[in-house]
Design a protein around this motif. Structure first.
Motif, short mmCIF file in Angstrom:
data_model
loop_
_atom_site.label_atom_id
_atom_site.label_comp_id
_atom_site.label_asym_id
_atom_site.label_seq_id
_atom_site.Cartn_x
_atom_site.Cartn_y
_atom_site.Cartn_z
N MET A 102 0.86 -1.21 0.00
CA MET A 102 0.00 0.00 0.00
C MET A 102 0.88 1.25 0.00
N THR A 103 0.62 2.11 -0.95
CA THR A 103 1.42 3.32 -1.05
C THR A 103 0.89 4.40 -0.13
N LEU A 104 1.56 5.54 -0.15
CA LEU A 104 1.15 6.64 0.71
C LEU A 104 0.22 7.60 -0.02
N GLN A 105 -0.65 8.23 0.75
CA GLN A 105 -1.48 9.31 0.22
C GLN A 105 -1.09 10.59 0.94
N TYR A 106 -1.03 11.67 0.19
CA TYR A 106 -0.72 12.97 0.78
C TYR A 106 -1.93 13.89 0.62
N PRO A 107 -2.11 14.82 1.55
CA PRO A 107 -3.28 15.70 1.48
C PRO A 107 -3.13 16.74 0.37
N PRO A 108 -4.24 17.22 -0.17
CA PRO A 108 -4.16 18.26 -1.20
C PRO A 108 -3.79 19.63 -0.64
N THR A 109 -3.90 19.80 0.65
CA THR A 109 -3.58 21.06 1.31
C THR A 109 -2.25 20.96 2.03
N GLY A 110 -1.46 22.04 2.02
CA GLY A 110 -0.25 22.10 2.83
C GLY A 110 1.03 21.71 2.15
N LEU A 111 0.95 20.98 1.04
CA LEU A 111 2.14 20.47 0.37
C LEU A 111 2.13 20.85 -1.11
N GLU A 112 3.33 20.86 -1.71
CA GLU A 112 3.46 20.99 -3.15
C GLU A 112 3.37 19.59 -3.78
N GLU A 113 2.80 19.51 -4.96
CA GLU A 113 2.66 18.22 -5.62
C GLU A 113 4.00 17.70 -6.14
N SER A 114 4.87 18.59 -6.54
CA SER A 114 6.16 18.17 -7.09
C SER A 114 7.25 19.14 -6.67
N PHE A 115 8.48 18.68 -6.76
CA PHE A 115 9.62 19.49 -6.35
C PHE A 115 9.91 20.58 -7.37
N ASP A 116 10.23 21.76 -6.86
CA ASP A 116 10.67 22.86 -7.71
C ASP A 116 11.55 23.77 -6.87
N ILE A 117 12.52 24.42 -7.52
CA ILE A 117 13.38 25.35 -6.80
C ILE A 117 12.61 26.61 -6.44
N TYR A 118 11.83 27.09 -7.41
CA TYR A 118 11.13 28.36 -7.22
C TYR A 118 9.79 28.13 -6.53
N ARG A 119 9.52 28.93 -5.52
CA ARG A 119 8.33 28.75 -4.70
C ARG A 119 7.29 29.80 -5.07
N LYS A 120 6.48 29.48 -6.08
CA LYS A 120 5.44 30.40 -6.49
C LYS A 120 4.30 30.42 -5.48
N ARG A 121 4.12 29.31 -4.82
CA ARG A 121 3.14 29.20 -3.74
C ARG A 121 3.88 28.81 -2.47
N LYS A 122 3.28 29.08 -1.32
CA LYS A 122 3.91 28.69 -0.05
C LYS A 122 2.90 28.00 0.87
N PRO A 123 2.38 26.85 0.42
CA PRO A 123 1.58 26.07 1.36
C PRO A 123 2.47 25.59 2.49
N SER A 124 1.90 25.27 3.63
CA SER A 124 2.75 24.86 4.75
C SER A 124 2.07 23.82 5.62
N VAL A 125 2.91 23.09 6.30
CA VAL A 125 2.50 22.08 7.28
C VAL A 125 3.24 22.37 8.58
N THR A 126 2.50 22.47 9.67
CA THR A 126 3.14 22.63 10.97
C THR A 126 2.88 21.39 11.82
N LEU A 127 3.96 20.80 12.31
CA LEU A 127 3.87 19.66 13.22
C LEU A 127 3.94 20.17 14.65
N VAL A 128 3.00 19.73 15.48
CA VAL A 128 3.02 20.06 16.90
C VAL A 128 3.72 18.91 17.61
N VAL A 129 4.94 19.14 18.02
CA VAL A 129 5.78 18.08 18.58
C VAL A 129 5.97 18.30 20.07
N LYS A 130 5.68 17.29 20.85
CA LYS A 130 5.99 17.33 22.27
C LYS A 130 7.27 16.54 22.49
N ARG A 131 8.27 17.22 23.02
CA ARG A 131 9.55 16.58 23.30
C ARG A 131 9.59 16.22 24.78
#
Length: 313
Positions: free
Chosen positions: A1-30
């Motif tokens: 089973m492969t992975l699924q990624y959400p349509p929000t927060g991520l870019e679909e493919s790698f690029d050097i230039y960031r025309k959009r800046k979607p983001s993902v914030t992880l809430v990490v408890k250390r």
């Protein structure tokens, strides 16, 4: 089973230039599991920040990032010899081509000396602070012993060398907001792996066992900036003794934007979706096909990046 990624927060493919800046914030408890020394300008204790009338240990995010990057490099070398060039060493880049790997694509890279190249980091780890008071009077004293195992040398002379350290004690944990900007799915997977599989941080960590256990309390997706501040959380939404998850929920619900999707284990958050639970299971290498999926995801990222950085040169 492969992975699924959400349509929000991520870019679909790698690029050097960031025309959009979607983001993902992880809430990490250390979670601090053993006394841990974080030091910056002072050799014997952490830097501090005052919230209200209490001192909290202040830790630069790079103290965590550097250890997590090494965890990631170890994984890449284990998965496939081709993922990391034989000539590449962490923090010692020679040229762009040999320095290109999932780690540098995710966390960034800057050429040194006569080299003129750079890859901008997709990961932003700001300062974090202990959730409870950092007691500067609670010093741990270590004696400097001789080869005999005692404080006396072979001539019977007494050693007077003592080392005092003010460590962060178990139970005084840290909340860390880690944001990925314009990242792809494999970059999120790689960052998650490094967080979940690193357990030794701080100064003198080679002399201790596992001293931090990381857990993901939440994930926030957005079409724009989703970054959060631990300082703001502690200053305005959390008092000593308060329930931490309740404070986090109150904070995020107050600053939340309309484009955010908030999942996690605190008030106001939706339960973790299936795609994230699967992602976390693969990242923590808890499932039998984890290495196969990690290898496949990282291969796709490297092929896309090589096409852009090298083949188009």
């Amino acid at each position: 089973m492969t992975l699924q990624y959400p349509p929000t927060g991520l870019e679909e493919s790698f690029d050097i230039y960031r025309k959009r800046k979607p983001s993902v914030t992880l809430v990490v408890k250390r979670n601090v599991t053993e006394p841990t020394l974080f030091r910056n300008s002072s050799h014997d204790r952490a830097e501090t920040q005052e919230f209200g009338d209490k001192l909290h240990a202040q830790v630069n995010g790079e103290k965590f990032t550097s250890k997590e990057r090494l965890t990631g490099l170890s994984l890449l070398r284990e998965l496939d010899d081709d993922f990391v060039d034989d000539d590449y060493a962490y923090n010692e880049p020679t040229d762009l081509e040999s320095s290109l790997n999932v780690g540098t694509l995710t966390y960034g890279l800057a050429g040194t000396g006569d080299q003129d190249f750079a890859i901008k980091s997709r990961v932003v780890e700001g300062y974090t602070y202990t959730t409870e008071e950092y007691d500067l009077m609670n010093k741990e004293t270590r004696n400097a012993v001789y080869e005999s195992g005692t404080m006396r040398d072979d001539e019977g002379n007494q050693s007077e060398a003592l080392f005092d350290f003010v460590k962060v004690q178990p139970g005084n944990d840290l909340v860390h907001f880690i944001t990925l900007e314009a990242a792809t799915g494999p970059m999120l997977l790689y960052t998650l792996h490094n967080i979940l599989n690193t357990g030794k941080y701080g100064a003198r960590e080679t002399r201790t066992g596992r001293n931090i256990r990381n857990e993901i309390l939440g994930v926030i997706l957005g079409n724009h900036d989703t970054s959060l501040s631990t300082g703001e959380l502690l200053l305005e939404f959390h008092d000593e003794g308060d329930n931490l998850e309740a404070s986090i929920g109150d904070y995020i619900s107050t600053v939340q934007r309309t484009d955010w999707e908030v999942y996690g284990e605190f008030d106001g958050a939706d339960p973790f979706p299936d795609w994230f639970e699967r992602l976390e299971a693969v990242a923590s290498r808890e499932v039998t096909d984890a290495d196969e999926i990690l290898r496949e995801e990282f291969t796709d990222l490297m092929e896309a990046a090589t096409d852009i950085f090298i083949d188009d040169d």
